[in-house]
Each structure stands twice: as C-alpha cells, then as structure tokens.
Design a protein around this motif. Structure first.
Motif, mmCIF file in Angstrom:
data_model
loop_
_atom_site.group_PDB
_atom_site.id
_atom_site.type_symbol
_atom_site.label_atom_id
_atom_site.label_comp_id
_atom_site.label_asym_id
_atom_site.label_seq_id
_atom_site.Cartn_x
_atom_site.Cartn_y
_atom_site.Cartn_z
ATOM 1 N N GLN A 252 0.818 -1.227 0.000
ATOM 2 C CA GLN A 252 0.000 0.000 0.000
ATOM 3 C C GLN A 252 0.843 1.263 0.000
ATOM 4 O O GLN A 252 0.316 2.378 0.074
ATOM 5 N N GLY A 253 2.156 1.135 -0.054
ATOM 6 C CA GLY A 253 3.023 2.298 -0.046
ATOM 7 C C GLY A 253 3.295 2.860 1.346
ATOM 8 O O GLY A 253 3.890 3.940 1.479
ATOM 9 N N GLN A 254 2.882 2.137 2.381
ATOM 10 C CA GLN A 254 3.133 2.576 3.742
ATOM 11 C C GLN A 254 4.504 2.083 4.207
ATOM 12 O O GLN A 254 4.991 1.036 3.767
ATOM 13 N N MET A 255 5.110 2.837 5.079
ATOM 14 C CA MET A 255 6.444 2.532 5.569
ATOM 15 C C MET A 255 6.400 1.267 6.426
ATOM 16 O O MET A 255 5.514 1.095 7.258
ATOM 17 N N LEU A 256 7.390 0.403 6.180
ATOM 18 C CA LEU A 256 7.526 -0.788 7.014
ATOM 19 C C LEU A 256 7.969 -0.380 8.417
ATOM 20 O O LEU A 256 8.520 0.714 8.610
ATOM 21 N N PRO A 257 7.770 -1.238 9.399
ATOM 22 C CA PRO A 257 8.267 -0.915 10.742
ATOM 23 C C PRO A 257 9.761 -0.631 10.707
ATOM 24 O O PRO A 257 10.523 -1.216 9.924
ATOM 25 N N ILE A 258 10.191 0.261 11.553
ATOM 26 C CA ILE A 258 11.583 0.699 11.556
ATOM 27 C C ILE A 258 12.549 -0.431 11.817
ATOM 28 O O ILE A 258 13.661 -0.483 11.272
ATOM 29 N N VAL A 259 12.114 -1.403 12.612
ATOM 30 C CA VAL A 259 12.993 -2.532 12.913
ATOM 31 C C VAL A 259 13.232 -3.374 11.661
ATOM 32 O O VAL A 259 14.360 -3.828 11.417
ATOM 33 N N ASP A 260 12.214 -3.561 10.816
ATOM 34 C CA ASP A 260 12.396 -4.328 9.574
ATOM 35 C C ASP A 260 13.360 -3.610 8.648
ATOM 36 O O ASP A 260 14.206 -4.246 7.995
ATOM 37 N N ILE A 261 13.277 -2.309 8.538
ATOM 38 C CA ILE A 261 14.196 -1.556 7.681
ATOM 39 C C ILE A 261 15.621 -1.690 8.192
ATOM 40 O O ILE A 261 16.581 -1.881 7.419
ATOM 41 N N LEU A 262 15.811 -1.567 9.495
ATOM 42 C CA LEU A 262 17.150 -1.678 10.066
ATOM 43 C C LEU A 262 17.721 -3.076 9.865
ATOM 44 O O LEU A 262 18.934 -3.240 9.600
ATOM 45 N N ASN A 263 16.899 -4.093 9.957
ATOM 46 C CA ASN A 263 17.386 -5.472 9.736
ATOM 47 C C ASN A 263 17.833 -5.670 8.285
ATOM 48 O O ASN A 263 18.834 -6.378 8.023
ATOM 49 N N GLN A 264 17.116 -5.068 7.324
ATOM 50 C CA GLN A 264 17.556 -5.165 5.931
ATOM 51 C C GLN A 264 18.921 -4.517 5.737
ATOM 52 O O GLN A 264 19.794 -5.063 5.048
ATOM 53 N N ILE A 265 19.124 -3.384 6.321
ATOM 54 C CA ILE A 265 20.414 -2.679 6.172
ATOM 55 C C ILE A 265 21.515 -3.467 6.868
ATOM 56 O O ILE A 265 22.636 -3.601 6.337
ATOM 57 N N LYS A 266 21.230 -4.007 8.061
ATOM 58 C CA LYS A 266 22.225 -4.821 8.757
ATOM 59 C C LYS A 266 22.537 -6.088 7.972
ATOM 60 O O LYS A 266 23.680 -6.577 8.016
ATOM 61 N N GLY A 267 21.551 -6.636 7.259
ATOM 62 C CA GLY A 267 21.807 -7.834 6.468
ATOM 63 C C GLY A 267 22.787 -7.598 5.346
ATOM 64 O O GLY A 267 23.528 -8.518 4.949
ATOM 65 N N ARG A 268 22.843 -6.380 4.812
ATOM 66 C CA ARG A 268 23.793 -6.088 3.740
ATOM 67 C C ARG A 268 25.123 -5.583 4.284
ATOM 68 O O ARG A 268 26.196 -5.984 3.774
ATOM 69 N N TYR A 269 25.117 -4.714 5.283
ATOM 70 C CA TYR A 269 26.359 -4.065 5.721
ATOM 71 C C TYR A 269 26.902 -4.611 7.040
ATOM 72 O O TYR A 269 28.015 -4.255 7.423
ATOM 73 N N GLY A 270 26.133 -5.404 7.751
ATOM 74 C CA GLY A 270 26.575 -5.883 9.042
ATOM 75 C C GLY A 270 26.082 -4.968 10.174
ATOM 76 O O GLY A 270 25.303 -4.025 9.965
ATOM 77 N N ASP A 271 26.565 -5.264 11.389
ATOM 78 C CA ASP A 271 26.100 -4.502 12.562
ATOM 79 C C ASP A 271 26.665 -3.090 12.605
ATOM 80 O O ASP A 271 26.117 -2.207 13.273
#
Length: 628
Positions: A252-271
């Motif tokens: 629907q174009g709504q922002m995902l929860p902030i924790v999900d976004i942070l987990n995606q970024i950590k999955g690519r770049y690490g902690d």
C-alpha cells in the motif's frame, strides 16, 4: 474711700478681657475636639464600609477568579454543562496534585482553541491529561497543552477512531512512560514531535513507534535534533530503497516498521558501517542526518523492539498519575484544598451577589448618562462637593495648627527639662571634678616627689619657651593691656633677682672706684622706672575698665523703679521693706473685691477695703496716684 482709678482699671482688665479670652480659648478647644471626633467618626464609618466590601471581595475572590477563567472558556462557545464539569474537574485536580485550579481552566482555553469539536467530558479529560502529564514530566502546563494540541493534529484520525478522551489518556500515559525509559523530558518530547510533524504519520507509522524512535535518539541528542534526523530519514526512504535495491514500503506504499528496515540494512552491511558504507547510505538517502539516525539505531535493535513493546502496553493515564502523585507536595495540596473550599462556597453565593454588583454597575451607567443630560446640575453638585471638601480641609488645617502649638509647648517644656538636667549634670560634674582634684591632692600629698618633679618639669618648659619666644611675643602683643598685665606679673616675679643683681654689681663698681662713681646703680634705677611705667599702665587700664562697668551698672540701677536718688525713690526703698504680697485666691479679682466689701473696716466714717495687695511697690504707686 473709693478704690483708686488705677486699681479699678486693673480689675476691669482682668474681668472684661481675661474671662472673654478664656471663653474664646475654650470655644476653640471645643471646636477642635468636635472636628477631631467628627473626623474619626467619619473615618471609622468609611473604613467600616470599605472593610466590609474588601472582606466580601476577599471571601469571594477564589470564586471570582474561577468565574473569570470559565468566562474566557465560555467565550469559545462551550456549553454551561461542560463549564460546570470543567470547574469540578479543575478543583479536584488542584486538590489531588496541589496545582492551581485557575491555571487548569486557563489551559482548557488553549485546548479548546486548538481542538475543535470537543463535546461532553472531552474538554475536561484533555485538560486533566495535560495537567497530569505536566506534573509527571516536570514540564510547564502551557508547553504540555501545546504538545497535546500538536499530537492531536498529527494523530487526529487515530484519536477519532479510538475516542478523544481515551486517546488523550493513552498519549499522556505513553509520554510519561517514555520519560521514564529514555533520557528525556516532556519539553524535549514536545520539541521532537514538533520537528517531525506529520511526516511519520503520513506514511503509516503509529504513535507508539514514533515515540520509541524519538526517545531512543534522545539518548545522545536533543529532542529537536532527534526529530530533524527522523524526518530526514522518512523523506529519503523512498529514494533510498531504489538506490539500494531494498524494500522499505509495503504494497500500500506505507512505511515498514523501523525494525524491519534496520534489519535489511544490517543484512547487507553488518552490525556496523564503514566509512564507504556510510557514504553510500548518505548518497542513497540524500542526507547525512538519515545515516546518523540509522547508525545510532542499528547498535541496539533489540532494545528498540523492547521499547516499542513497553510503550504499546500503556493504554491509559495510570503511569502519569503515579509519577505525578509521587512528586506532589502535600502542603501545596492543603493550600489548594482551602482554595477549592472557598471557591465552592463562593460559586454558591455568586448567583446572588453578581446581580447586585450588576445593578450597581448599571446604576453607575445611568448616573454617567445623567451627567451628560444635566450638565449644570452636575456642575453644582461638583461645586457642593468641593465646598464640603474645602471645609473639611480647613478644619483639618485648624486642627493641624492646634496640634503644632501643643507640640511646640511640649518641645519647649522638654527643652526646659533638658536644660535643668544639664545644670544638674554640670553640678554633679563639678562635684566629680572636685573629687578628682581632691584625689590628685591626696596622691601628691602621699607622694611629695610627684609635685616636685612636676613643678621642675613645668618650670623648665615654661622658662625655655618664654626665653625662646619672648621677643616675638613682645613684638606681637606688647601694646595690648592684657599683655602688659602678664608682663607686669613676670616683671614682679623677676624684679627681686634683677634688683639684687644690679645692687651687687653697682656696689662692686662703687667700691672699686673709691666710693666716688655711682653709675653702677643706673641699672637698678632703670629697673625701678620700668616697674613704675608698667604697673602704672596696668592700673590705669584696670581703673578705666572698672569705671565703665560702674557707669553701666549705675545707669541700670537708676532705671529700675524705686532705686533712684529722689525722695520718691527713698520712700520706695522704704516700702520695699514691707511684707511681700500674698497670692490672690481662686475666683479672680472680682471675687476678692466682693469679699473686701463684706469684710471692710470703718474708721471714723472712712471705710477701708484693704485685705490683699499685689506688692509694696504697687501700693506706693497707687497711693501716689490717689494723692495726685
């Protein structure tokens, strides 16, 4: 014989002038006393009226203050039922937390202005939640009121779905819990949400998540800075997901929860992020502020999850009420209880008192109208008032003058007493000085050596100074009579020694010359001539001074009645040997004359009315006047 005319004139002065003057003085005193009593009565009456008015106003002042504040809220279109509920809520809030009830009502004015459509108890609940939250977070009431208005503007849809009263209680509870959990205050949370605005709400982020994110960020920055970074992240999320090939929004174009976004970024770049990764993220989001927020939140995503969960559990105002109750001052509660009781009684009386006050105000308005309709009558009334005030001022001035006169007499009497006291002190001081001199004499008598030493030292000092300064002293003061007296005294003291010296010197020269040369005695003859001149001048000056004093004294004595050189003066001096006059008895001269007529003595057809006389001198004068 009849009384002398002079004596009758004196009696007439006493009876015709002294008594009327006494009556006039008594009338002045009575007038001053009457004015003073009237003034005191007037002042007491005015003070009683004013005191009653002030006492009534003071008793009703809590209710008046509440009525003023409620009137402001009523001007916004609030119904009377809501106002009554608001008043009751304000008084209960004041007693519960020791805060001002009038401030509570004033805060409701701001809430009603910011939030439209509040009905029923919603205005009271919004105001109470704001007040409790302000007390719990140690924030200013106006700041929290603005915060509540801002949050309602951001989450209006959620508030309407949940119910405004329930939503505002949840807002107050979650904000209080955030203050407990994070390093923040109510003011900082308000600044943070003010910076974010509706950016997060517009992309579907709930109030709980926003509050957790902003509270976590405030661990290392201020509220306004945290809001700025959060807003930058939200603004660049759509662009970043394309650049990074990630998914930050749902279908629907709504922002995902902030924790999900942070987990995606950590999955690519690490902690943690390197410098290159940070630059890449900054380029993707378009700002460094967004990257700074990501770096801070990535460090503890589990803590962020727990914070969101804890805040989500808060559904009411319980946490805020507990915090506010812990910080409540019981003395302030007692003070507000007294205010609430007075306000409750006053509110019951105001419906009766206000119509009376309104009637007076309306009457004053009518008087104001009459002054315009009847200007001449108004002027005359003004003149009458000025006249009355002028008479009052004149009476006050008269009383002031009498008071000044009495104070002057008191001051004069006090000065006389001080003078008498100074004389007593002076007498005692002379006695003390004599005692000191006596003690000194005793000391000297007990130690004769002290007198000898003092005399020797004084003599040496005096002789040395006199020899050293003699020529200057003689040149400066030689022509004055008093210096000649001093010189004569000194010469008298030194003359025997000089004469002996001159006699021995002349005798030796006379013997050595074979008893033919007497020039050696010239010094002795010169000394005698000098003594003659000095003492002659001194005695002449003293004689002149005494002669002047005698002339002045003689002129004064001749001026006094009865001390001249004529026969009349001799008779007056003889009369002075008579018995002094007795004091006139109470009742004045008129009463004494009446007594004389009753106790007279008849000698050969001549009736004498002699009982008391003023003094022998007056008797002699009156006899002389009768003889003339």
């Amino acid at each position: 014989m009849s009384l002398p005319a002079a004596l009758m004139f004196q009696v007439g002065l006493i009876d015709k002038i002294s008594k009327p003057l006494g009556n006039i003085q008594r009338q002045f005193n009575d007038m001053g006393r009457s004015y003073r009593d009237g003034t005191h009565t007037m002042m007491a009456g005015a003070a009683g009226v004013a005191g009653a008015g002030f006492a009534l106003k003071a008793a009703l002042m809590p209710a008046i203050e509440m009525d003023r504040a409620l009137g402001e809220v009523k001007s916004l279109g609030v119904a009377n039922e809501q106002l009554q509920q608001l008043s009751d809520t304000a008084l209960n809030f004041a007693v519960d937390y020791g805060k001002s009830a009038t401030d509570f009502v004033s805060a409701s004015y701001d809430i009603q202005s910011a939030i439209s459509g509040l009905v029923g108890n919603e205005l009271s609940e919004f105001t109470r939640a704001s007040g409790v939250l302000a007390a719990a977070t140690k924030a200013d009431t106006s700041t929290i009121t603005n915060y509540v208005g801002t949050m309602y503007g951001i989450f209006q849809n959620s508030a309407n779905e949940m119910g405004k009263a329930d939503w505002v209680n949840m807002l107050g509870g979650q904000t209080a819990r955030a203050v407990q959990m994070f390093k923040t205050t109510g003011d900082q949370m308000s600044a943070a949400f003010t910076s974010v605005g509706a950016s997060a709400t517009s992309v579907g982020i709930g109030m709980t998540e926003q509050m957790a994110v902003l509270g976590t960020l405030q661990a290392t920055m201020s509220g306004s800075e945290a809001g700025t970074k959060y807003r930058a992240f939200l603004a660049g999320a759509a662009k970043a997901q394309e650049a990074l090939n990630m998914q930050f929004t749902d279908a629907q174009g709504q922002m995902l929860p902030i924790v999900d976004i942070l987990n995606q970024i950590k999955g690519r770049y690490g902690d943690t992020l390197s410098v290159a990764q940070t630059a890449e993220l900054s380029k993707a989001f378009g700002t460094k502020e967004a990257t700074a927020m990501i770096q801070l939140l990535m460090q503890n995503t589990d803590g962020l999850v727990n914070s969101i969960g804890e805040l989500g559990k808060v559904k009411g105002l319980d946490v805020a009420e507990q915090m506010a109750g812990t910080m409540t001052d019981q003395w302030q509660r007692l003070e507000q209880l007294v205010f609430a009781v007075r306000a409750a009684f006053g509110q019951a009386l105001l419906p009766v008192v206000l119509p009376v006050a309104q009637a007076f105000a309306d009457g004053g308005k009518e008087i104001l109208l009459w002054t315009k309709m009847f200007p001449n009558l108004t002027r005359y009334i003004g003149f009458a008032g000025i006249t009355v005030l002028g008479l009052v001022a004149a009476g006050g001035l008269f009383t002031l003058m009498m008071g000044i006169g009495k104070q002057a007499m008191v001051a004069f009497t006090l000065a006389m007493k001080i003078w008498a006291g100074m004389n007593v002190l002076l007498t005692k001081g002379m006695v003390a000085l004599r005692a000191v001199v006596l003690a000194a004499n005793i000391v000297i008598a007990a130690n004769p050596i002290v007198l000898v030493i003092a005399a020797i030292v004084a003599a040496i000092a005096a002789v040395g100074a006199l020899i050293f300064y003699w020529d200057d002293l003689k040149a400066s003061f030689g022509d004055t009579a008093w210096f000649q007296i001093i010189q004569a005294a000194i010469t008298l003291l030194t003359a025997p020694f000089q004469a002996l010296f001159q006699f021995l010197k002349g005798g030796w020269q006379w013997v050595m010359s074979g008893f033919t040369d007497t020039s050696g005695f010239d010094g002795l003859f010169a000394l005698a001539e000098e003594l003659k001149n000095i003492f002659g001048g001194v005695f002449g000056w003293i004689s002149d001074q005494l002669g002047g004093i005698w002339d002045k004294a003689k002129s004064v004595v001749d001026w006094l009645p009865g001390f001249g050189g004529s026969d009349k003066e001799i008779k007056s001096q003889a009369i002075q040997q008579a018995t002094p006059r007795a004091a006139i008895q109470p009742g004045g001269a008129a009463k004494n004359i009446a007594n004389h007529s009753q106790s007279s003595t008849n000698y050969g057809g001549i009736r004498m009315y002699v009982q008391q006389m003023n003094d022998p001198q007056d008797l002699a004068t009156e006899l002389e006047m009768a003889a003339g």
